[in-house]
Design an enzyme around this catalytic site. Structure first.
Site, mmCIF file in Angstrom:
data_model
loop_
_atom_site.group_PDB
_atom_site.id
_atom_site.type_symbol
_atom_site.label_atom_id
_atom_site.label_comp_id
_atom_site.label_asym_id
_atom_site.label_seq_id
_atom_site.Cartn_x
_atom_site.Cartn_y
_atom_site.Cartn_z
ATOM 1 N N HIS A 1 17.207 -10.951 -41.934
ATOM 2 C CA HIS A 1 16.879 -11.337 -40.559
ATOM 3 C C HIS A 1 17.609 -12.627 -40.231
ATOM 4 O O HIS A 1 17.842 -13.468 -41.107
ATOM 5 C CB HIS A 1 15.361 -11.532 -40.462
ATOM 6 C CG HIS A 1 14.839 -11.720 -39.069
ATOM 7 N ND1 HIS A 1 14.961 -12.910 -38.395
ATOM 8 C CD2 HIS A 1 14.166 -10.875 -38.247
ATOM 9 C CE1 HIS A 1 14.383 -12.796 -37.204
ATOM 10 N NE2 HIS A 1 13.896 -11.572 -37.080
ATOM 11 N N ASP B 1 11.767 -14.145 -48.114
ATOM 12 C CA ASP B 1 11.261 -13.977 -46.754
ATOM 13 C C ASP B 1 10.314 -12.779 -46.789
ATOM 14 O O ASP B 1 10.731 -11.628 -46.751
ATOM 15 C CB ASP B 1 12.421 -13.731 -45.794
ATOM 16 C CG ASP B 1 11.961 -13.372 -44.383
ATOM 17 O OD1 ASP B 1 10.738 -13.320 -44.141
ATOM 18 O OD2 ASP B 1 12.830 -13.140 -43.521
ATOM 19 N N GLN C 1 7.887 -9.274 -43.681
ATOM 20 C CA GLN C 1 7.654 -7.833 -43.581
ATOM 21 C C GLN C 1 6.864 -7.276 -44.763
ATOM 22 O O GLN C 1 6.123 -6.303 -44.618
ATOM 23 C CB GLN C 1 8.999 -7.090 -43.478
ATOM 24 C CG GLN C 1 9.764 -7.346 -42.213
ATOM 25 C CD GLN C 1 9.070 -6.810 -40.977
ATOM 26 O OE1 GLN C 1 8.258 -5.893 -41.047
ATOM 27 N NE2 GLN C 1 9.383 -7.394 -39.831
ATOM 28 N N CYS D 1 17.433 -8.590 -34.577
ATOM 29 C CA CYS D 1 17.805 -9.880 -35.186
ATOM 30 C C CYS D 1 18.518 -9.678 -36.517
ATOM 31 O O CYS D 1 18.335 -10.447 -37.466
ATOM 32 C CB CYS D 1 16.585 -10.783 -35.365
ATOM 33 S SG CYS D 1 15.763 -11.212 -33.815
#
Length: 542
Positions: A252, A329, A332, A494
């Site tokens: 992302h 990250d 999700q 994104c």
């Protein structure tokens, strides 16, 4: 044993004493519950004894069966639990809701001899079981409305932001109704309550991630800010010319651009690890990219386009082998699978509350304590200060160092019931449900003419399907699906470098959550068929 077997057994028991002895015998035969399951979200309230109940869903999405495991510290209660398990286990949610447990206990002659406390506890368990069996969707008020022309809501954009259960909505509102005050400022009643609630939320995040220390959890405004804190505060302090950051093209922008900026500011270099043709991290190429100059590997826990779920523990091991750190990250991945930052040896991790059925405006930064100690704050102001003088300032300890200004107080507090919501269902159950829907969606979508689905095989990805249909622009598809009450996202999500790698400018994305159903998938397919007909493509897919 079936319920008919129980009826037959109880028919031959002359009085309550014999029935009580039989319940005790049943209680001794009840399987033990793992200690790890004896946590507050699994506790059944209303019982004088301690009772824990765990449920799991088995079978495909269109033929689900529910299995319950429960245990108590009282043997007669364990006998009652055994009766309940006989009554409910292996049934569909609909069958559970149609079962009259009170009548069964009357038929067995158990209703007259239980103490008020045990009767309350028994039916507390019944209510817990019925609540689990009830459609999870019913807990989300926004999904229970009807759109114009009687169209139901089919929400398939949870990867952007998940809807909120009533428990989260109520909890956040309760902060404003009952005890709102600024955090870590006042010793008066409201201020103390806010402080306690925030620390309870922090403890819930610690439990969710299996972090070693509570002070390793800092509240931020979201994943994006958490990533920028580490990129700026750790990266600018420690990276030097010639150092290397390892990225990949499916990240992302929030986990891409900050590292570009830090590399430009420090003279560090970004190296990209290749993806396999189906959109997974090429681990062989990762071995080639990693070197003694690597300082950080930053990677998604789950791609917001492809659904790819990189093997985080293995990537962490490879990074650590060359002396590098790993940043995950997890925006999700957190809503869909269990995360163990200690077991997977994760150094930094970030996620947002709004994707985890929690409020918007609050996120989490996790970092190993020794790493956060040598990471500079990004924001400066109140609460994060230890001392200020004309000559300079020093920072407060962890996690206050990263919590400048007024926190998103109600939002952070309401993150706890969101975590407890997923814990009450079980992330394993959530994943099983979503993966079953994903498999069904892939099957139905692959029958659509001109359909192209991106990413790994259904068994190697999370609950996301990104696709294009030959001859249909993604924005046209999204608008036409909206007319049927099917809400999906379109665009580059994104992830411009990823879409360049895929060779398309935009995709349509349908993403699934715990509240989605087989009917949602069917409505998606019907809406796609409607869109294809309106766009005058080839013959109908159904």
């Amino acid at each position: 044993m079936t319920i008919d077997d129980l009826y037959e057994e109880f028919e031959h028991l002359a009085d309550w004493e014999e029935r009580c002895d039989f319940l005790i015998d049943l209680g001794f035969e009840l399987p033990a519950l793992e200690e790890s399951a004896k946590i507050e979200p699994n506790r059944v309230h209303g019982c004088q004894s301690n009772v824990w109940l765990v449920a799991r869903v088995e079978g495909p999405a269109d033929a689900r069966r529910v299995e319950f495991v429960a245990n108590s510290d009282a043997m007669i209660v364990n006998g009652l639990i055994a009766v309940l398990m006989t009554l409910y286990n292996g049934k569909s949610p609909r069958e559970i809701l149609d079962t009259d447990a009170e009548q069964v206990f009357r038929n067995l002659g158990l209703d007259r001899h239980l103490s008020p406390q045990r009767r309350n506890g028994l039916f507390g368990m019944v209510q817990r079981i019925r609540k689990f069996a009830a459609e999870v969707r019913s807990q989300f008020p926004i999904l229970n409305q009807t759109l114009p022309k009687g169209v139901p809501v089919t929400f398939l954009d949870s990867a952007a932001s998940a809807q909120k259960p009533q428990s989260v909505i109520d909890y956040e509102a309760e902060v404003y109704r009952r005890y709102y005050a600024n955090a870590y400022r006042g010793v008066y009643r409201f201020g103390a309550e806010v402080d306690d609630q925030l620390e309870a939320a922090r403890a819930a995040v610690q439990r969710l991630l299996n972090a070693a220390h509570r002070e390793e959890i800092a509240f931020t405004a979201g994943t994006t800010l958490s990533i920028n804190v580490v990129a700026s505060g750790w990266g600018r302090r420690h990276l030097q010319p010639g150092d290397e950051i390892v990225l990949n093209v499916m990240e992302h922008h929030a986990n891409f651009v900050p590292w570009q900026q830090v590399a430009q500011a420090t003279g560090a270099q970004i190296r990209f690890v290749n993806l396999t043709p189906d959109g997974q991290i090429d681990l062989n190429h990762l071995d080639e990219v990693l070197s003694e100059r690597t300082r950080l590997v930053t990677v998604t826990g789950m791609s917001n386009v492809l659904g790819t779920q990189p093997p985080i523990a293995e990537i962490a091991r490879k990074a650590h082998a060359v002396g590098a750190l790993i940043f995950v990250d997890a925006a999700q991945s957190v809503p869909h699978e269990s995360i163990d930052v200690q077991g997977d040896e994760i150094d930094f991790l970030a996620f947002s509350g709004h994707k985890l059925y929690g409020p918007s405006g609050v996120g989490v930064l996790y970092g190993r304590r020794e790493l956060l100690e040598v990471t500079d704050p990004l924001l400066f102001g109140g609460h994060m200060i230890e001392r200020v003088s004309k000559e300079g300032s020093s920072w407060a300890g962890l996690p206050a160092k990263f919590e400048a200004g007024t926190l998103p107080i109600a939002q952070a507090i309401a993150l706890r019931p969101a975590i407890e919501f997923v814990e009450s269902i079980g992330l394993e159950n959530i994943r099983a449900h979503e993966q079953s829907l994903l498999a069904y969606a892939h099957k139905r979508m692959n029958e659509v003419p001109g359909m192209r689905i991106f990413g790994p095989d259904v068994n190697e990805k999370g609950a996301i399907v990104s696709f294009v249909i030959e001859g249909a622009h993604p924005e046209d598809l999204a608008q036409l699906l909206d007319r049927k009450g099917v809400f999906v996202r379109h665009g580059h999500h994104c992830t411009m470098p990823l879409h360049e790698w895929l060779g398309v400018s935009a995709t349509v994305r349908a993403s699934f959550a715990v509240y989605n159903t087989v009917e949602d998938v069917d409505r998606l397919i019907d809406a796609i068929d409607f869109a294809r007909q309106r766009l005058r493509l080839t013959k109908s897919s159904v």
